[in-house]
Design a protein around this motif. Structure first.
Motif, PDB file in Angstrom:
ATOM      1  N   SER A  20       0.850  -1.193   0.000  1.00 38.67           N
ATOM      2  CA  SER A  20       0.000   0.000   0.000  1.00 38.67           C
ATOM      3  C   SER A  20       0.881   1.237   0.000  1.00 38.67           C
ATOM      4  O   SER A  20       1.987   1.230   0.563  1.00 38.67           O
ATOM      5  N   CYS A  21       0.392   2.272  -0.611  1.00 39.44           N
ATOM      6  CA  CYS A  21       1.111   3.544  -0.622  1.00 39.44           C
ATOM      7  C   CYS A  21       0.085   4.641  -0.384  1.00 39.44           C
ATOM      8  O   CYS A  21      -0.820   4.835  -1.205  1.00 39.44           O
ATOM      9  N   VAL A  22       0.248   5.324   0.733  1.00 38.91           N
ATOM     10  CA  VAL A  22      -0.674   6.393   1.095  1.00 38.91           C
ATOM     11  C   VAL A  22      -0.007   7.735   0.821  1.00 38.91           C
ATOM     12  O   VAL A  22       1.125   7.973   1.257  1.00 38.91           O
ATOM     13  N   ARG A  70      -5.821   1.807  -7.636  1.00 37.00           N
ATOM     14  CA  ARG A  70      -5.763   3.062  -6.888  1.00 37.00           C
ATOM     15  C   ARG A  70      -7.147   3.372  -6.331  1.00 37.00           C
ATOM     16  O   ARG A  70      -8.165   3.069  -6.969  1.00 37.00           O
ATOM     17  N   LYS A  74      -9.199   7.381  -0.907  1.00 33.84           N
ATOM     18  CA  LYS A  74      -8.311   7.094   0.233  1.00 33.84           C
ATOM     19  C   LYS A  74      -6.884   7.552  -0.023  1.00 33.84           C
ATOM     20  O   LYS A  74      -5.997   7.278   0.786  1.00 33.84           O
ATOM     21  N   ASN A  75      -6.652   8.212  -1.147  1.00 28.91           N
ATOM     22  CA  ASN A  75      -5.304   8.688  -1.501  1.00 28.91           C
ATOM     23  C   ASN A  75      -4.293   7.545  -1.480  1.00 28.91           C
ATOM     24  O   ASN A  75      -3.143   7.726  -1.039  1.00 28.91           O
ATOM     25  N   THR A  76      -4.700   6.391  -1.964  1.00 27.40           N
ATOM     26  CA  THR A  76      -3.892   5.182  -1.803  1.00 27.40           C
ATOM     27  C   THR A  76      -3.788   4.426  -3.121  1.00 27.40           C
ATOM     28  O   THR A  76      -4.764   4.338  -3.876  1.00 27.40           O
ATOM     29  N   TYR A  78      -2.345   0.558  -4.514  1.00 26.47           N
ATOM     30  CA  TYR A  78      -2.033  -0.782  -4.022  1.00 26.47           C
ATOM     31  C   TYR A  78      -1.279  -1.573  -5.090  1.00 26.47           C
ATOM     32  O   TYR A  78      -1.417  -1.329  -6.292  1.00 26.47           O
TER      33      TYR A  78
END
Length: 114
Positions: A20-22, A70, A74-76, A78
């Motif tokens: 995950s990348c926030v 994406r 959630k501004n995320t 994956y």
């Protein structure tokens, strides 16, 4: 924009991980969100990216095994990684490519044992 990647770890060959990348702010205006990786002694290489409209592109060796997605709400972004192989071992970096610039996260280590 600051990017925080997580989800790396040690897994046996054939296993799965989800990265995950926030982002620190909205990614709805960022055209490309992607993942790169860098193995020891090698250059950083492209893994996958997803465009704002959902179009995806993958490096050939991960096609059919990895899935990028994406969630703008959630501004995320994956990266679902299945059927992992020892050669997938690397530090994985999140990337945001926008008109304002190109941004990198600090990376998360993925180690696949044989």
């Amino acid at each position: 924009v600051q990017l925080q990647a997580s989800g790396g770890g040690l897994v046996e060959a054939g296993g799965s991980l989800r990265l995950s990348c926030v982002a620190s702010r909205s990614i709805s205006g960022i055209a490309y969100m992607g993942w790169y990786r860098q193995a020891p002694g090698q250059e950083r290489e492209f893994v996958a990216h997803v465009m704002n409209g959902g179009t995806t592109h993958y490096e050939d060796s991960v096609k059919g095994r990895f899935t990028i997605s994406r969630d703008n709400a959630k501004n995320t972004v994956y990266l679902q990684m299945n059927s992992l192989k020892p050669e997938d071992t690397a530090v994985y970096y999140c990337n945001a490519n926008s008109i304002a610039g190109i941004y990198w996260g600090k990376g998360t280590q993925v180690t696949v044992s044989s």
